[in-house]
Design an enzyme around this catalytic site. Sequence first.
Site, PDB file in Angstrom:
ATOM      1  N   ALA A   1     -20.642 -65.469  60.840  1.00 42.64           N
ATOM      2  CA  ALA A   1     -21.199 -64.112  60.547  1.00 42.64           C
ATOM      3  C   ALA A   1     -20.021 -63.030  60.173  1.00 42.64           C
ATOM      4  CB  ALA A   1     -21.970 -63.282  61.566  1.00 42.64           C
TER       5      ALA A   1
ATOM      6  N   GLY B   1     -20.545 -63.173  53.228  1.00 44.21           N
ATOM      7  CA  GLY B   1     -18.977 -62.777  52.730  1.00 44.21           C
ATOM      8  C   GLY B   1     -18.483 -63.822  51.669  1.00 44.21           C
ATOM      9  N   GLY B   2     -18.815 -64.954  52.092  1.00 46.79           N
ATOM     10  CA  GLY B   2     -18.282 -66.100  51.263  1.00 46.79           C
ATOM     11  C   GLY B   2     -19.173 -66.400  50.201  1.00 46.79           C
TER      12      GLY B   2
ATOM     13  N   GLU C   1     -27.123 -70.630  53.291  1.00 48.34           N
ATOM     14  CA  GLU C   1     -27.072 -70.558  54.614  1.00 48.34           C
ATOM     15  C   GLU C   1     -28.331 -70.251  55.151  1.00 48.34           C
ATOM     16  OE1 GLU C   1     -22.452 -69.127  54.660  1.00 48.34           O
ATOM     17  OE2 GLU C   1     -24.084 -67.638  54.951  1.00 48.34           O
TER      18      GLU C   1
END
Length: 219
Positions: free
Chosen positions: A83, A96-97, A103
């Site tokens: 996270a 962020g990725g 996910e």
Amino acid sequence: MTQDEMKKAAGWAALKYVEKDSIVGVGTGSTVNHFIDALATMKADIEGAVSSSEASTQKMKALGIPVYDLNSVDKLSVYVDGADEINGHMDMIKGGGAALTREKIVAAVAEKFVCIVDNTKQVDILGEFPLPVEVIPMARSYVARQLVKLGGDPVYREGVITDNGNVILDVYNLKILNPKELEDKINAIVGVVTNGLFAKRGADVLLVGTPEGVKTFTA
């Protein structure tokens, strides 16, 4: 311990939640990469994995872990992911990725969500880390205007296309006091695929790498 050593400790600690002969849900990111390294040590004891990103898929295949399509799997006993922020209620900001949609899908299927982080990711209030929103490309400007109305400052993540062929708006300056409500509000905007708030499906177990070792929290 360095930050990376704390991530590694959390990643390896997640191994104890992996059931023998199961298919494991695997997330994305630097902490998860340590978990994948750990998972490879017991690849003979599991059936394989379902991955939330192309990056994790490639890493697992390179280590000899079989990767399955989610559509061919009935259930996942556990999903392990990191996270960008997590609060005391196990609500998270992720993405962020840029793998937030996959996910979120894999997390929804899993019976248990184990979140692995280093201690810099623990916060009292979500929102200092910009909230990623995955958007259909033609809706980018419209969605940005709607996000401004919600009090955010959306910034187009230049040069990033998600695994699903969409774009990311990172929303700054949100102080997220009611994560579940905001998750619903943003997802209701036409053109939004999903956003990086994981509040309706939060973590069940939190493993935090700290200088003193790994701390475990449960929902």
